[in-house]
Design a protein around this motif. Structure first.
Motif, mmCIF file in Angstrom:
data_model
loop_
_atom_site.group_PDB
_atom_site.id
_atom_site.type_symbol
_atom_site.label_atom_id
_atom_site.label_comp_id
_atom_site.label_asym_id
_atom_site.label_seq_id
_atom_site.Cartn_x
_atom_site.Cartn_y
_atom_site.Cartn_z
ATOM 1 N N HIS A 195 0.123 -3.891 11.621
ATOM 2 C CA HIS A 195 1.552 -4.229 11.606
ATOM 3 C C HIS A 195 2.086 -4.513 13.009
ATOM 4 O O HIS A 195 2.839 -5.456 13.222
ATOM 5 C CB HIS A 195 2.358 -3.075 11.027
ATOM 6 C CG HIS A 195 2.117 -2.846 9.581
ATOM 7 N ND1 HIS A 195 2.239 -3.840 8.658
ATOM 8 C CD2 HIS A 195 1.767 -1.735 8.894
ATOM 9 C CE1 HIS A 195 1.972 -3.353 7.461
ATOM 10 N NE2 HIS A 195 1.677 -2.083 7.566
ATOM 11 N N LEU A 217 0.861 -1.170 0.000
ATOM 12 C CA LEU A 217 0.000 0.000 0.000
ATOM 13 C C LEU A 217 0.894 1.215 0.000
ATOM 14 O O LEU A 217 2.061 1.128 0.306
ATOM 15 C CB LEU A 217 -0.852 -0.004 1.263
ATOM 16 C CG LEU A 217 -1.889 -1.119 1.339
ATOM 17 C CD1 LEU A 217 -2.332 -1.290 2.773
ATOM 18 C CD2 LEU A 217 -3.067 -0.774 0.455
ATOM 19 N N SER A 218 0.310 2.318 -0.341
ATOM 20 C CA SER A 218 1.074 3.536 -0.195
ATOM 21 C C SER A 218 1.639 3.527 1.209
ATOM 22 O O SER A 218 0.910 3.357 2.171
ATOM 23 C CB SER A 218 0.148 4.731 -0.375
ATOM 24 O OG SER A 218 0.747 5.849 0.202
ATOM 25 N N SER A 219 2.926 3.655 1.303
ATOM 26 C CA SER A 219 3.536 3.456 2.607
ATOM 27 C C SER A 219 3.072 4.511 3.595
ATOM 28 O O SER A 219 3.084 4.315 4.782
ATOM 29 C CB SER A 219 5.053 3.494 2.489
ATOM 30 O OG SER A 219 5.468 4.763 2.070
ATOM 31 N N LEU A 220 2.655 5.616 3.088
ATOM 32 C CA LEU A 220 2.278 6.693 3.982
ATOM 33 C C LEU A 220 0.939 6.379 4.632
ATOM 34 O O LEU A 220 -0.084 6.293 3.978
ATOM 35 C CB LEU A 220 2.170 7.993 3.182
ATOM 36 C CG LEU A 220 2.279 9.284 3.962
ATOM 37 C CD1 LEU A 220 3.645 9.396 4.602
ATOM 38 C CD2 LEU A 220 2.037 10.449 3.043
ATOM 39 N N GLY A 221 0.975 6.222 5.912
ATOM 40 C CA GLY A 221 -0.264 6.009 6.647
ATOM 41 C C GLY A 221 -0.940 4.689 6.330
ATOM 42 O O GLY A 221 -2.140 4.563 6.461
ATOM 43 N N ASP A 274 -0.826 1.935 7.837
ATOM 44 C CA ASP A 274 -1.399 1.300 9.008
ATOM 45 C C ASP A 274 -2.789 1.845 9.278
ATOM 46 O O ASP A 274 -3.705 1.104 9.574
ATOM 47 C CB ASP A 274 -0.514 1.544 10.243
ATOM 48 C CG ASP A 274 0.089 0.246 10.735
ATOM 49 O OD1 ASP A 274 -0.422 -0.813 10.340
ATOM 50 O OD2 ASP A 274 1.064 0.297 11.490
ATOM 51 N N SER A 275 -2.909 3.139 9.099
ATOM 52 C CA SER A 275 -4.205 3.751 9.346
ATOM 53 C C SER A 275 -5.242 3.195 8.380
ATOM 54 O O SER A 275 -6.387 2.974 8.741
ATOM 55 C CB SER A 275 -4.122 5.263 9.163
ATOM 56 O OG SER A 275 -3.146 5.789 10.011
ATOM 57 N N GLU A 276 -4.809 2.985 7.147
ATOM 58 C CA GLU A 276 -5.755 2.469 6.171
ATOM 59 C C GLU A 276 -6.182 1.058 6.542
ATOM 60 O O GLU A 276 -7.353 0.721 6.523
ATOM 61 C CB GLU A 276 -5.124 2.470 4.777
ATOM 62 C CG GLU A 276 -5.058 3.872 4.185
ATOM 63 C CD GLU A 276 -4.103 3.932 3.020
ATOM 64 O OE1 GLU A 276 -3.817 2.869 2.440
ATOM 65 O OE2 GLU A 276 -3.649 5.031 2.686
ATOM 66 N N GLU A 279 -6.917 9.932 9.364
ATOM 67 C CA GLU A 279 -6.929 11.292 9.891
ATOM 68 C C GLU A 279 -6.856 11.324 11.413
ATOM 69 O O GLU A 279 -7.023 12.355 12.038
ATOM 70 C CB GLU A 279 -8.190 12.037 9.415
ATOM 71 C CG GLU A 279 -8.125 12.442 7.945
ATOM 72 C CD GLU A 279 -6.886 13.256 7.603
ATOM 73 O OE1 GLU A 279 -6.534 14.185 8.368
ATOM 74 O OE2 GLU A 279 -6.240 12.946 6.593
#
Lengths: 269, 213
Positions: free
Chosen positions: A169, A32-36, A38-40, A47
């Motif tokens: 993760h 996944l886009s590494s940015l955030g 985990d949140s996804e 947010e």
């Protein structure tokens, strides 16, 4: 191991990626886009606000201003630590006291994970045992321990964004590290008090590195502290005595420190 | 280009950010060691490398932080950015997805870094021109609209790597100089400032006599 136990709530599809950094892993298609990411995975919408330690704001996050090291001092320390880490053997051999002094002054947050690996000897252990963690990682493990570990996974820093969700993760890696230890030291297995320590390590470094730091903490700093024998001496099963009297005084201090820095400090903050 | 590692006037902390696999580590190794690794492993945690270069009349030590998996280590994300005076935001010109998320990286950066940080957008892998997915003009426009420097590089064949780092270091340096002209006594600025009048010297600046590392 968690891979084959995907039905237990761990291992959300597609969320597992090797932290050990397999060659050619970069840019893997399923990443996944590494940015955030985990949140996804956690379904948090990305947010969620977290404090600078990764704790979700409004939960147990730091309240009020924490003492902050002035930027100039911090940058100076960072440079000093970078120099030390780049010439570690030399520093260990000749300027051991200075290293200690600088630890006491505070390791810059940006370098803590790295410094812990050097300081604990986890880095050397990893180098001496290249591939060992991967072996342990793919081994099945004793169901007796796995059950206990799994029951504890969601209870470690549940308000830290890394550990907030099942299958995230953080919990996956925590499982891997703790399971690996039970295979590495089958006679010791798993002790509950290892979980928060491993979790804090994972906040700062990948699973393999965290594992070897945990090994060093268990074997070098607190030998026997996590063993069943000590637990039975300390009181109820699964409960860790705060000052195990069977340890020499200095080790007691370390034990108290580990407890306070992880369990105490982070939870009560 | 000077190379004397211990003889420098300024230390600039520069962070490399961007999606996994865009070539951050190879940009760093190309610049600091003139090396390229085809099978480079995923960076674990943070790596760093330094190189001292001559900028104007000053020796500048670029302390470059190569980060990875920042999303996994939120606990220390802000720590990485803290005190950084420059950032190279790298994307892969052959993977549009790595460009699509540039804005999110920018937000992340501005959330944690000083507002004065100088940011350069870097489109890497120009050696793979036939696989290009991000037009130069598009990225250039984005950079202009967002006040970023912009350059395209190839860590593999070395194109523009030197220029990228030199440009951002020069920009940081000139910002430092301007700042010092504007407010030589202002200790609050995060960039180091040279004070010719012998006032307080910020720690980022190294005098030859006080190098104690």
């Amino acid at each position: 191991m968690a891979k084959s136990r995907g039905t237990n709530g761990l291992g959300a599809p597609g969320s597992r990626e090797s932290l050990a950094g397999a060659p050619g892993e970069a840019g893997a298609g399923d990443e996944l886009s590494s940015l955030g990411s985990d949140s996804e995975i956690n379904g948090g919408g990305g947010e969620r606000r977290v404090d600078k330690f990764g704790f979700i704001v409004g939960s147990q996050s730091a309240e009020g201003p924490l003492e902050e090291v002035p930027l100039e001092v911090l940058r100076q320390r960072e440079s000093k630590w970078l120099d030390m880490l780049n010439n570690w053997d030399k520093w260990m051999a000749k300027k051991h006291k200075k290293i200690r002094l600088r630890c006491q002054k505070g390791i810059p947050p940006s370098l803590r994970g790295r410094a812990w690996q050097y300081l604990s000897g986890g880095k050397v252990k990893l180098e001496q045992n290249a591939g060992r963690f991967d072996e342990l990682d793919v081994s099945p493990g004793d169901p007796k321990w796995l059950d206990v570990i799994e029951r504890d996974l969601h209870r470690q820093f549940p308000f830290h964004e890394m550990f907030v969700s099942r299958g995230g993760h953080g919990q996956q890696d925590l499982f891997r590290v703790l399971k690996a230890y039970t295979l590495y030291r089958p006679e010791e297995g798993y002790c509950q008090a290892q979980a928060p320590v491993a979790a804090v390590l994972l906040m700062h470094m990948p699973a393999e590195q965290a594992f070897w730091c945990l090994v060093q903490i268990c074997e070098k700093y607190l030998p026997g502290y996590y063993s069943e024998k000590l637990v039975s001496e300390g009181g109820q099963e699964g409960e860790v005595p705060l000052t195990p009297l069977s340890l020499p005084p200095r080790k007691q201090l370390v034990a108290a420190w580990v407890s306070s820095r992880t369990v105490g400090f982070l939870c009560l903050r | 280009m000077g190379t004397a590692e211990e003889d420098y006037n300024f230390v600039f902390k520069v962070v490399l950010i961007g999606e996994s696999g865009v070539g951050k580590t190879n940009l760093l190794s190309r610049f600091t060691r003139n090396e390229f690794n085809h099978d480079s492993r995923t960076t674990i945690g943070v790596e760093f490398s330094t190189r001292t270069v001559m900028v104007g009349n000053a020796m500048v030590k670029a302390q470059i932080w190569d980060t990875a998996g920042l999303e996994r280590y939120r606990a220390i994300t802000s720590a990485y950015y803290r005190g950084a005076v420059g950032a190279l935001l790298v994307f892969d010109i052959t993977k549009h997805q790595t460009y699509d998320v540039v804005e999110r990286w920018l937000k992340e950066l501005y959330d944690h870094a000083e507002a004065t940080i100088i940011v350069m957008l870097v489109g890497n892998k120009t050696d793979l021109a036939q696989a290009r997915e991000v037009p130069t003009e598009e990225a250039k426009m984005f950079a202009e609209n967002n006040g970023l420097l912009f350059i395209e590089t190839s860590a593999l064949d070395s194109t523009n790597v030197e220029q990228a780092f030199e440009t951002i270091l020069r920009d940081i340096f000139s910002k430092v100089q301007k700042q010092q002209q504007r407010s030589p006594q202002d200790n609050a600025v995060s960039l180091s400032s040279e004070n010719p009048h012998g006032g307080s010297q910020t720690p980022e600046e190294k005098r030859a006599c006080c190098i104690s590392l």
